[in-house]
Design a protein around this motif. Structure first.
Motif, short mmCIF file in Angstrom:
data_model
loop_
_atom_site.label_atom_id
_atom_site.label_comp_id
_atom_site.label_asym_id
_atom_site.label_seq_id
_atom_site.Cartn_x
_atom_site.Cartn_y
_atom_site.Cartn_z
N ALA A 24 0.97 -1.03 -0.10
CA ALA A 24 0.00 0.01 0.01
C ALA A 24 0.84 1.29 0.04
O ALA A 24 0.48 2.13 -0.67
CB ALA A 24 -0.75 -0.01 1.17
N LEU A 25 1.87 1.21 0.55
CA LEU A 25 2.96 2.48 0.72
C LEU A 25 3.59 2.65 -0.55
O LEU A 25 3.60 3.56 -1.08
CB LEU A 25 4.01 2.03 1.85
CG LEU A 25 4.62 3.33 2.37
CD1 LEU A 25 3.86 4.36 2.85
CD2 LEU A 25 5.77 2.80 3.41
N PHE A 60 0.97 4.20 -2.74
CA PHE A 60 0.64 5.54 -2.25
C PHE A 60 1.95 6.31 -2.89
O PHE A 60 1.27 7.44 -3.44
CB PHE A 60 0.76 5.54 -0.90
CG PHE A 60 0.59 6.88 -0.34
CD1 PHE A 60 -0.81 7.50 -0.27
CD2 PHE A 60 1.88 7.65 0.11
CE1 PHE A 60 -0.70 8.70 0.62
CE2 PHE A 60 1.58 9.11 0.65
CZ PHE A 60 0.44 9.56 0.99
N SER A 112 -5.69 9.65 -8.31
CA SER A 112 -6.44 10.14 -7.06
C SER A 112 -6.85 8.73 -6.53
O SER A 112 -6.86 8.74 -5.13
CB SER A 112 -7.15 11.21 -7.32
OG SER A 112 -6.76 12.46 -7.78
N LEU A 126 -4.47 6.74 -5.04
CA LEU A 126 -4.05 7.43 -3.72
C LEU A 126 -4.87 7.00 -2.46
O LEU A 126 -4.61 6.69 -1.45
CB LEU A 126 -3.75 8.92 -4.00
CG LEU A 126 -3.39 9.87 -2.85
CD1 LEU A 126 -1.79 9.48 -2.73
CD2 LEU A 126 -3.45 11.17 -2.92
N ALA A 127 -6.36 7.39 -2.79
CA ALA A 127 -7.35 6.99 -1.87
C ALA A 127 -7.31 5.56 -1.41
O ALA A 127 -7.43 5.22 -0.23
CB ALA A 127 -8.66 7.55 -2.27
N THR A 128 -7.36 4.79 -2.41
CA THR A 128 -7.23 3.32 -2.15
C THR A 128 -6.12 2.79 -1.30
O THR A 128 -5.99 2.08 -0.42
CB THR A 128 -7.14 2.37 -3.58
OG1 THR A 128 -8.37 3.19 -4.15
CG2 THR A 128 -7.44 1.08 -3.29
N SER A 129 -5.00 3.34 -1.62
CA SER A 129 -3.69 2.65 -1.03
C SER A 129 -3.76 3.37 0.56
O SER A 129 -3.32 2.58 1.40
CB SER A 129 -2.49 3.27 -1.65
OG SER A 129 -2.18 4.94 -1.63
N CYS A 130 -4.38 4.54 0.70
CA CYS A 130 -4.60 5.01 2.13
C CYS A 130 -5.51 4.11 3.06
O CYS A 130 -4.89 3.77 4.15
CB CYS A 130 -5.23 6.26 2.18
SG CYS A 130 -3.94 7.72 1.54
N LEU A 131 -6.44 3.76 2.31
CA LEU A 131 -7.38 2.78 3.05
C LEU A 131 -6.79 1.47 3.27
O LEU A 131 -6.67 0.69 4.38
CB LEU A 131 -8.72 2.67 2.24
CG LEU A 131 -9.77 3.72 2.27
CD1 LEU A 131 -10.76 3.59 1.27
CD2 LEU A 131 -10.22 4.14 3.57
N LEU A 160 -3.71 0.90 3.43
CA LEU A 160 -2.57 1.04 4.67
C LEU A 160 -3.14 1.09 6.07
O LEU A 160 -2.70 0.42 6.91
CB LEU A 160 -1.90 2.60 4.25
CG LEU A 160 -0.63 2.81 5.06
CD1 LEU A 160 0.55 1.85 4.63
CD2 LEU A 160 -0.19 4.25 4.62
N ILE A 161 -4.03 1.71 6.04
CA ILE A 161 -5.05 1.79 7.65
C ILE A 161 -5.14 0.40 7.87
O ILE A 161 -5.28 -0.05 8.84
CB ILE A 161 -6.15 2.80 7.57
CG1 ILE A 161 -5.42 4.22 7.20
CG2 ILE A 161 -7.13 2.74 8.79
CD1 ILE A 161 -6.45 5.32 7.06
#
Length: 190
Positions: free
Chosen positions: A96-97, A100, A155, A158-163, A165-166
């Motif tokens: 995910a990082l 991102f 974008s 970016l949003a998918t990878s943030c989720l 990662l969390i």
């Protein structure tokens, strides 16, 4: 909520996110829906890094499969399985990082496009950023609407990878609790 149920919820959420990442990366190879740009090598450099396909896709999908198994009764639904889920979730965090970072670079540098007769990355190192000034977008003549295309898909990555990662970070913590306390598997009547 038990650690096993939490693992299942995280895995089920990671599946569509990984699929979205893979689809976005594949679509980025075909600007304006045409194959000719890929054939001619006129593709944004960050697309070739395959952050969505490898990072947010495969490197998250494989851990999601294992994490899902830790939530079920059986060979993986025990303390050892939860311990291994920490390592698998760490792989998911790394993927995910990676996705991102590639998405941020794709947004920061902008698309490869034809400006007059030359293929270039016109927005790279621009000040102010092309993201805040739409008037620059018209300088790209080919592929059609490439700026909007790249912004939309990067974008989304970016949003998918943030989720992702969390969720993978939460699974690392969940796996630690599952390793120390057990998976809350139903033991049946005593």
């Amino acid at each position: 909520m038990c650690t096993g149920k939490c693992s299942r919820c995280i895995a089920v959420t990671l599946y569509p996110l990984a699929l979205i990442s893979i689809i976005c990366n594949i679509v980025l190879f075909f600007p304006a829906g045409e194959v000719k740009y890929a054939k001619d090598g006129h593709i944004t450099e960050e697309v070739k890094y395959m952050g969505g396909l490898v990072g947010g896709g495969l490197m998250v999908l494989l851990p999601a499969l294992y994490i899902h198994l830790t939530g079920k009764n059986g060979c993986c639904g025990n303390r050892c399985g939860m311990f291994l889920s920490i390592a698998f979730a760490a792989v998911g965090v790394a993927g995910a990082l990676y996705s991102f970072i590639v998405a941020v670079l794709g947004l920061q540098n902008g698309p490869l496009c034809k400006v007059l007769l030359i293929w270039t990355v016109p927005f790279k190192d621009s000040d102010p950023s092309y993201l805040s000034d739409k008037t620059w977008w018209g300088s790209c003549t080919e592929p059609k609407n490439i700026v909007e295309f790249n912004i939309g898909l990067f974008s989304t990555l970016l949003a998918t990878s943030c989720l992702q990662l969390i969720l993978c970070a939460v699974q690392m913590i969940n796996g630690l609790f599952g390793c120390l306390c057990g998976t809350c598997a139903d033991k049946g009547p005593l």
